[in-house]
Design a protein around this motif. Structure first.
Motif, PDB file in Angstrom:
ATOM      1  N   LEU A  65      -6.993  12.164 -15.747  1.00 63.16           N
ATOM      2  CA  LEU A  65      -8.314  11.548 -16.042  1.00 63.16           C
ATOM      3  C   LEU A  65      -9.147  10.717 -15.145  1.00 63.16           C
ATOM      4  O   LEU A  65     -10.299  10.985 -14.876  1.00 63.16           O
ATOM      5  N   GLU A  66      -8.710   9.565 -14.827  1.00 61.69           N
ATOM      6  CA  GLU A  66      -9.243   8.935 -13.649  1.00 61.69           C
ATOM      7  C   GLU A  66      -9.523   9.518 -12.559  1.00 61.69           C
ATOM      8  O   GLU A  66     -10.441   9.095 -11.759  1.00 61.69           O
ATOM      9  N   SER A  67      -8.621  10.401 -12.073  1.00 68.16           N
ATOM     10  CA  SER A  67      -8.830  10.985 -10.598  1.00 68.16           C
ATOM     11  C   SER A  67     -10.082  12.141 -10.920  1.00 68.16           C
ATOM     12  O   SER A  67     -10.932  12.643 -10.005  1.00 68.16           O
ATOM     13  N   ILE A  97      -4.834  12.897  -7.911  1.00 66.67           N
ATOM     14  CA  ILE A  97      -4.579  11.675  -7.147  1.00 66.67           C
ATOM     15  C   ILE A  97      -6.025  10.670  -7.533  1.00 66.67           C
ATOM     16  O   ILE A  97      -6.922  11.265  -6.951  1.00 66.67           O
ATOM     17  N   VAL A  98      -5.580   9.419  -7.931  1.00 72.82           N
ATOM     18  CA  VAL A  98      -7.001   8.600  -8.055  1.00 72.82           C
ATOM     19  C   VAL A  98      -7.442   8.471  -6.565  1.00 72.82           C
ATOM     20  O   VAL A  98      -6.866   7.984  -5.561  1.00 72.82           O
ATOM     21  N   GLY A  99      -8.920   8.713  -6.572  1.00 75.76           N
ATOM     22  CA  GLY A  99      -9.795   8.362  -5.316  1.00 75.76           C
ATOM     23  C   GLY A  99      -9.517   9.711  -4.552  1.00 75.76           C
ATOM     24  O   GLY A  99     -10.306   9.750  -3.429  1.00 75.76           O
ATOM     25  N   GLN A 100      -8.726  10.560  -4.754  1.00 72.71           N
ATOM     26  CA  GLN A 100      -8.641  12.027  -3.933  1.00 72.71           C
ATOM     27  C   GLN A 100      -9.150  13.269  -4.741  1.00 72.71           C
ATOM     28  O   GLN A 100      -9.820  14.205  -4.163  1.00 72.71           O
ATOM     29  N   GLY A 101      -9.114  12.971  -6.116  1.00 71.95           N
ATOM     30  CA  GLY A 101      -9.837  14.217  -6.669  1.00 71.95           C
ATOM     31  C   GLY A 101      -8.691  14.641  -7.849  1.00 71.95           C
ATOM     32  O   GLY A 101      -7.217  14.193  -8.021  1.00 71.95           O
ATOM     33  N   ALA A 102      -9.106  15.762  -8.694  1.00 71.27           N
ATOM     34  CA  ALA A 102      -8.118  16.263  -9.614  1.00 71.27           C
ATOM     35  C   ALA A 102      -8.411  17.672  -9.844  1.00 71.27           C
ATOM     36  O   ALA A 102      -9.418  18.139  -9.417  1.00 71.27           O
ATOM     37  N   ALA A 111      -1.434   3.719 -12.705  1.00 72.81           N
ATOM     38  CA  ALA A 111      -1.047   5.097 -12.576  1.00 72.81           C
ATOM     39  C   ALA A 111      -2.079   5.899 -11.444  1.00 72.81           C
ATOM     40  O   ALA A 111      -3.343   6.013 -11.718  1.00 72.81           O
ATOM     41  N   ILE A 112      -1.369   5.998 -10.346  1.00 68.37           N
ATOM     42  CA  ILE A 112      -2.273   6.302  -9.058  1.00 68.37           C
ATOM     43  C   ILE A 112      -2.138   8.089  -8.934  1.00 68.37           C
ATOM     44  O   ILE A 112      -3.061   8.602  -8.113  1.00 68.37           O
ATOM     45  N   ALA A 113      -1.163   8.779  -9.566  1.00 65.12           N
ATOM     46  CA  ALA A 113      -1.149  10.087  -9.502  1.00 65.12           C
ATOM     47  C   ALA A 113      -0.409  10.630 -10.702  1.00 65.12           C
ATOM     48  O   ALA A 113       0.545  10.043 -11.143  1.00 65.12           O
ATOM     49  N   GLY A 114      -0.678  11.805 -11.085  1.00 61.83           N
ATOM     50  CA  GLY A 114       0.014  12.398 -12.243  1.00 61.83           C
ATOM     51  C   GLY A 114      -0.155  14.059 -12.044  1.00 61.83           C
ATOM     52  O   GLY A 114      -0.988  14.594 -11.576  1.00 61.83           O
ATOM     53  N   ASN A 161       0.952  -1.236   0.012  1.00 59.01           N
ATOM     54  CA  ASN A 161       0.086  -0.027  -0.055  1.00 59.01           C
ATOM     55  C   ASN A 161       0.995   1.260  -0.075  1.00 59.01           C
ATOM     56  O   ASN A 161       1.762   1.253   0.512  1.00 59.01           O
ATOM     57  N   ILE A 162       0.436   2.379  -0.435  1.00 56.11           N
ATOM     58  CA  ILE A 162       1.066   3.518  -0.797  1.00 56.11           C
ATOM     59  C   ILE A 162       0.263   4.665  -0.310  1.00 56.11           C
ATOM     60  O   ILE A 162      -0.984   4.625  -0.901  1.00 56.11           O
ATOM     61  N   VAL A 163       0.667   5.580   0.600  1.00 51.09           N
ATOM     62  CA  VAL A 163      -0.033   6.884   0.685  1.00 51.09           C
ATOM     63  C   VAL A 163       0.542   7.930  -0.041  1.00 51.09           C
ATOM     64  O   VAL A 163       1.582   8.159   0.278  1.00 51.09           O
ATOM     65  N   PHE A 164      -0.444   8.625  -0.729  1.00 49.10           N
ATOM     66  CA  PHE A 164       0.264   9.780  -1.657  1.00 49.10           C
ATOM     67  C   PHE A 164      -0.606  10.970  -1.387  1.00 49.10           C
ATOM     68  O   PHE A 164      -1.877  11.020  -1.623  1.00 49.10           O
TER      69      PHE A 164
END
Length: 266
Positions: free
Chosen positions: A226-228, A136-141, A119-122, A3-6
């Motif tokens: 895009l996914e975020s 950040i996927v799951g946190q917003g864009a 790709a979890i963040a970009g 698991n990773i926290v970003f």
């Protein structure tokens, strides 16, 4: 590292690095001589690609020294090593080198964090346009433009009528033409680099079909954005999520990037 926290604080560090890389690019962009060379695959590379690469790698080592880095300008990393990576940075220091050479402003700095193939963040930064997309996927864009930050959220956005399709300014694929026939009436927009994903994330386009060759560093950061924002990027025709570092070569399969409503339509 299962698991990773970003965090958004981490993301802002990447935004800052991308902007520094953009400044390095613009210093070259302002010059008369762009110092263009041709790589072994016949693709162009300029002094700006290298300058941006150096800025990004230095910044990532400063803030995230424990995470491996793969860049288009330093891609000679063996599969034996890469397949051991759970988490790594995947960067394209200057996406849209052809657009850079044409001086049309449609080029970007792409920095993505890959974890377990996703790709979890970009961050995607377009220095000429003054636009910085991040997510950040799951946190917003988010989109920062002219000092204003807005939230990108297309999770409840309906498909426009007629649909707006965004495609490449420098690459035309016969398979895309065939795909467009299945859509029927539509409006076509052309733009360079990873900005095509970002137009979908902004709600300015419904779908970006890429039925031609791309490399993993071309897509990762913008896929994360895009996914975020509530969109999806899937392989075509399998419609399974586009993933990274799953094989020895770094070429992507065909893919479709679109709003969730696009995939839900009948």
């Amino acid at each position: 590292m299962s698991n990773i926290v970003f965090s958004k604080t981490d993301l802002q560090k990447i935004v800052a690095i991308a902007k520094q890389a953009g400044e390095a690019i613009m210093q070259v962009y302002a010059q008369t001589d762009l110092q263009i060379e041709v790589k072994q695959d016949d693709s162009p590379v300029t002094a700006a690609d290298i300058a941006s690469h150096n800025v990004i790698v230095a910044g990532l080592k400063q803030h995230f020294a424990e995470i491996a880095v793969m860049s288009e300008e330093a891609a000679d990393i063996s599969w034996a090593e890469r397949q051991t990576w759970q988490t790594y940075w995947l960067i394209d220091p200057l996406d849209g080198t052809k657009e850079f050479i044409k001086r049309n402003g449609e080029f970007t700095v792409n920095i993505a964090l890959i974890h377990q193939g996703k790709a979890i963040a970009g961050v995607v930064y377009a220095p000429v346009l003054g636009k910085c997309y991040s997510g950040i996927v799951g946190q917003g864009a988010w989109l920062e433009h002219n000092g204003q930050v807005s939230v990108l959220d297309i999770s409840d956005t309906a498909v426009q009528s007629p649909p707006i399709v965004v495609g490449s300014r420098s690459h035309v694929s016969p398979d895309v033409a065939a795909y467009l026939q299945t859509i029927g009436e539509h409006q076509m927009l052309s733009v360079g680099s990873s900005l095509k994903f970002c137009m979908v994330a902004e709600g300015q386009a419904d779908v970006y079909p890429r039925l031609g060759l791309t490399s993993e560093w071309d897509t990762a950061a913008a896929q994360a954005v895009l996914e975020s924002a509530g969109g999806q990027v899937v392989e075509y025709p399998a419609l399974t999520p586009l993933q990274y570092n799953q094989k020895e070569n770094i070429l992507n399969p065909y893919f479709i990037a679109a709003s969730s409503a696009w995939f839900a339509r009948k």
